[in-house]
Enzyme design. Structure first.
Site, mmCIF file in Angstrom:
data_model
loop_
_atom_site.group_PDB
_atom_site.id
_atom_site.type_symbol
_atom_site.label_atom_id
_atom_site.label_comp_id
_atom_site.label_asym_id
_atom_site.label_seq_id
_atom_site.Cartn_x
_atom_site.Cartn_y
_atom_site.Cartn_z
ATOM 1 C CB THR A 62 45.183 46.272 34.727
ATOM 2 O OG1 THR A 62 44.884 45.171 35.255
ATOM 3 C CG2 THR A 62 44.526 46.532 33.333
ATOM 4 C CE LYS A 66 48.606 45.584 38.141
ATOM 5 N NZ LYS A 66 48.210 45.137 39.602
ATOM 6 N N GLY A 239 39.183 41.013 48.174
ATOM 7 C CA GLY A 239 39.922 42.064 47.777
ATOM 8 C C GLY A 239 39.117 43.260 47.186
#
Ligand code: ATR
Length: 273
Positions: A62, A66, A239
């Site tokens: 995370t 990335k 999400g």
């Protein structure tokens, strides 16, 4: 021996990944350990080296690592290659594979959980950063009629559209060019909601029966979702399903068994109001 996995980031305390993967491991009877790993901002490679040396089998990745994860890999999936960013790593000796499961996770949430097929649909993607790059290829793979990428910085949107152009119908435009156009599936992939801001998108972009999807999760009715609700949009989503489904994809990639996501989605859902 218990196999070791973790999520790596900085900060990492907020991550839901240990909760999600420990739940998946219990539900599927996998003998694995999943923890949170805080790495110094400039110490990603050293932290991964140490994790692998201690027998670690895989990582979720995370913010802000990335891109580092993609650079560290010896093998990159097409989705990770296009995004230039990875959210999952798998280790086997010297081999380091990386994947970006955001797009397949989002597609699965829309098609399977929300029950809205994407084939033949007109898709609008707001933003041209990592979130948009991560989902573009899986969207095109669904056989959508078109993906329109809209961004304040038009050059950035055009660059992302060019990356996907060999894979399907994708175009870029400025917000002002959205007047008079409508779409079946509208995804907010900007970071505007994190700042409580609304991208300059006209309420007329929502076609009758449209879906408005906020790729950020856990923020309730964001300015984007409020715009959609005020425009009469019935299908509103954030999400949370994407988060759970990308985690399930990573879990299946590591362990060969795909967990059910319903319990995780139920536990993490924040009402949209
Ligand atoms: P990430 O990798 O998290 O997507 P990013 O690369 O910084 O982060 O991209 C953030 C995206 O959100 C960009 O597309 C940005 O638009 P610009 O490229 O035009 O700056 C978009 N964004 C952020 N705040 C926004 C706002 N208030 N309205 C519209 N777009 C916004």
């Amino acid at each position: 021996m218990t196999d070791r996995y973790a999520v790596i980031g900085n900060p990492i305390g907020h991550s839901k990944s240990p909760f999600i993967h420990q739940g998946f491991a219990r539900a599927t009877g996998q003998d694995m350990d999943y923890t949170a790993l805080l790495a110094p901002v400039d110490g990603f490679a050293a932290a991964v080296d140490a994790f692998r040396a201690a027998g670690g089998r895989g990582l979720n990745v995370t913010v802000p690592f990335k891109l580092d994860a993609c650079a560290y890999a010896t093998v990159r999936s097409p989705a990770a290659e296009l995004a230039g960013a990875a959210n999952a790593m798998r280790f086997d000796g010297e081999r380091v594979e990386v994947e970006n499961f955001d797009g397949v996770g989002l597609v699965r949430d829309v098609v399977h959980n929300l029950g809205l097929p994407m084939r033949g649909r007109r898709v609008l993607l707001l933003g041209a950063g990592g979130a948009t790059r991560g989902v573009l290829l899986p969207f095109l793979a669904q056989g959508v009629a078109e993906v329109m990428i809209v961004n304040r910085d038009l050059d950035k949107a055009q660059a992302v559209a060019r990356l996907g152009a060999t894979q399907g119908p994708v175009r870029a435009c400025a917000y002002a060019a959205l007047a008079g156009q409508s779409f079946d599936l509208v995804f907010n992939g900007t970071s505007a909601s994190l700042a409580g801001e609304l991208p300059p998108v006209p309420a007329s972009v929502f076609a009758p029966g449209a879906l408005a999807y906020e790729m950020v999760y856990g923020k309730g009715l964001t300015p984007f979702l409020r715009l959609a609700a005020d425009a009469g949009v019935q299908h509103l989503a954030d999400g949370v399903g994407m988060l759970a489904e990308q985690a399930a994809e990573a879990f299946a990639w590591w362990r060969g068994v795909r967990p059910d996501t319903k319990a995780v989605i139920d536990a993490l859902t924040v009402p949209l109001r």
